[in-house]
Enzyme design. Structure first.
Site, short mmCIF file in Angstrom:
data_model
loop_
_atom_site.label_atom_id
_atom_site.label_comp_id
_atom_site.label_asym_id
_atom_site.label_seq_id
_atom_site.Cartn_x
_atom_site.Cartn_y
_atom_site.Cartn_z
N ASN A 174 0.87 -1.18 0.00
CA ASN A 174 0.00 0.00 0.00
C ASN A 174 0.91 1.23 0.00
O ASN A 174 1.51 1.55 1.01
CB ASN A 174 -0.88 -0.03 1.26
CG ASN A 174 -1.77 1.21 1.38
OD1 ASN A 174 -1.83 2.02 0.46
ND2 ASN A 174 -2.43 1.34 2.51
N LYS A 177 0.08 4.27 -0.27
CA LYS A 177 -0.60 5.43 0.35
C LYS A 177 -0.37 6.68 -0.52
O LYS A 177 -0.37 6.54 -1.74
CB LYS A 177 -0.08 5.60 1.79
CG LYS A 177 -0.24 4.29 2.59
CD LYS A 177 0.05 4.44 4.05
CE LYS A 177 -0.14 3.09 4.74
NZ LYS A 177 0.08 3.13 6.17
N HIS A 202 -9.33 1.03 5.26
CA HIS A 202 -8.02 1.22 5.89
C HIS A 202 -8.16 2.16 7.10
O HIS A 202 -8.96 3.08 7.08
CB HIS A 202 -7.02 1.80 4.88
CG HIS A 202 -5.62 1.74 5.38
ND1 HIS A 202 -5.12 2.68 6.25
CD2 HIS A 202 -4.64 0.83 5.20
CE1 HIS A 202 -3.88 2.35 6.56
NE2 HIS A 202 -3.55 1.24 5.94
N GLU A 252 -6.49 4.56 8.10
CA GLU A 252 -6.32 6.00 7.82
C GLU A 252 -7.59 6.58 7.22
O GLU A 252 -7.93 7.74 7.48
CB GLU A 252 -5.11 6.20 6.90
CG GLU A 252 -3.82 5.96 7.66
CD GLU A 252 -2.71 5.29 6.85
OE1 GLU A 252 -2.74 5.34 5.60
OE2 GLU A 252 -1.81 4.69 7.49
N GLU A 282 -4.86 -5.03 10.66
CA GLU A 282 -3.81 -4.03 10.86
C GLU A 282 -4.05 -3.31 12.17
O GLU A 282 -4.83 -2.34 12.22
CB GLU A 282 -3.83 -3.02 9.71
CG GLU A 282 -3.60 -3.61 8.35
CD GLU A 282 -3.08 -2.58 7.35
OE1 GLU A 282 -1.98 -2.74 6.86
OE2 GLU A 282 -3.80 -1.59 7.09
N GLY A 312 3.05 2.22 10.81
CA GLY A 312 3.99 3.33 10.65
C GLY A 312 4.71 3.72 11.93
O GLY A 312 5.36 4.76 12.00
N SER A 319 4.03 -2.26 10.26
CA SER A 319 5.49 -2.29 10.42
C SER A 319 6.11 -3.63 10.03
O SER A 319 7.06 -4.08 10.67
CB SER A 319 5.88 -1.90 11.85
OG SER A 319 5.47 -0.57 12.13
P1 13P Z 1 3.39 0.29 7.67
O1 13P Z 1 3.90 -0.99 7.04
O2 13P Z 1 4.10 1.51 7.20
O3 13P Z 1 3.31 0.18 9.15
O4 13P Z 1 1.88 0.46 7.15
C1 13P Z 1 1.00 -0.60 7.20
C2 13P Z 1 -0.23 -0.23 6.47
O5 13P Z 1 -0.96 0.65 6.88
C3 13P Z 1 -0.51 -0.93 5.20
O6 13P Z 1 -1.80 -0.67 4.76
#
Ligand code: 13P
Length: 249
Positions: free
Chosen positions: A9, A11, A94, A96, A166, A172, A212
């Site tokens: 992803n 983003k 997601h 976010e 997740e 992140g 992560s």
């Molecule tokens: P990270 O791997 O940067 O922690 O992000 C995970 C994520 O949100 C994938 O959709």
């Protein structure tokens, strides 16, 4: 046998040149047959990425999709639009999008329904926040996200559903769920599917872990019985790291 999947992803990262460069670097490496590899680049580049991956096993997917068929929804994209550029799958829910764009379990059901009606494969994302885990409510929260956001849709076509657990506290942050924490939750998720839809569907559904994931922890995470791959954020932005994770399955 469940599909093993690694999805990147991206983003809101990378301009068109950087995106194409990353795509070419990923494409230039052999993809193990046993792994399904997906990338979700910024919406703006989906069309050219779909063209560039024609005939290649790498699958390009969307990061989001609107529930409505068409109309006055400025800035949004529909299922038909995705299909018209050969995009057959999308992330939905997601964390976010839940945190910054008001997506809720209730509003997600509409997106799930639209995706299903259009034969668009869903990578359904969910996971608890740190406060939920600290107060030992993580199973409850995840059960509710599944029940209201996904299971409540009538006549689900499970062939087109991938789950991505997740935990928000691991996204992140550099803090990964331990392989044991991931396994425990994935087994719980599978048991929830089993209760509602039966053993065959539960056994056939791929459940990805996200938060992560890095080359250094992917092997151990992916070796857990109920972890069928990963949804990768930061580490999917470097071809070398992403490919190392793909090869960790
Ligand atoms: P990270 O791997 O940067 O922690 O992000 C995970 C994520 O949100 C994938 O959709």
């Amino acid at each position: 046998m469940r599909q093993k999947i690694v999805a990147g992803n991206w983003k809101m990262n990378k301009d068109v040149h950087e995106s194409m460069e990353l795509l070419r670097a990923i494409q230039s490496a052999p993809i193990p047959e046993a792994v399904r590899v997906m990338i979700a680049p910024p919406t703006l580049f989906l069309d050219r990425m779909a063209e560039a991956t024609q005939g290649h096993p790498l699958q390009v997917v969307s990061q989001n999709m609107n529930a409505a068929a068409s109309g006055a929804f400025t800035g949004e994209i529909s299922a038909e639009m995705l299909k018209s550029i050969s995009i057959q799958a999308t992330l939905l829910g997601h964390s976010e999008r839940r945190a910054y764009y008001n997506e809720t379990n209730e509003s997600l059901t509409k997106k799930v329904k639209t995706a299903q009606e259009n034969g668009i494969e869903i990578i359904f994302c969910f996971g608890e926040e740190l406060a939920d885990r600290k107060s030992n409510k993580h199973f409850e929260v995840v059960a509710e996200q599944l029940e209201t956001g996904l299971f409540s849709t009538e006549a689900l076509d499970w062939k087109n559903i991938i789950l991505a657990y997740e935990p928000v506290w691991a996204i992140g942050t550099g803090e990964t769920a331990s392989p044991q924490q991931a396994q425990e939750m994935h087994a719980f998720i599978r048991s929830q599917i089993q209760k509602r839809f039966g053993g065959a569907i539960a056994e056939a559904t791929s459940i990805l872990y996200g938060g992560s994931v890095k080359p250094s922890n992917a092997v151990e995470l992916f070796s857990q019985a109920d972890v069928d791959g990963g949804l990768i954020g930061g580490a999917s932005l470097q071809a070398e790291d992403f490919l190392a994770i793909v090869n960790a399955i």
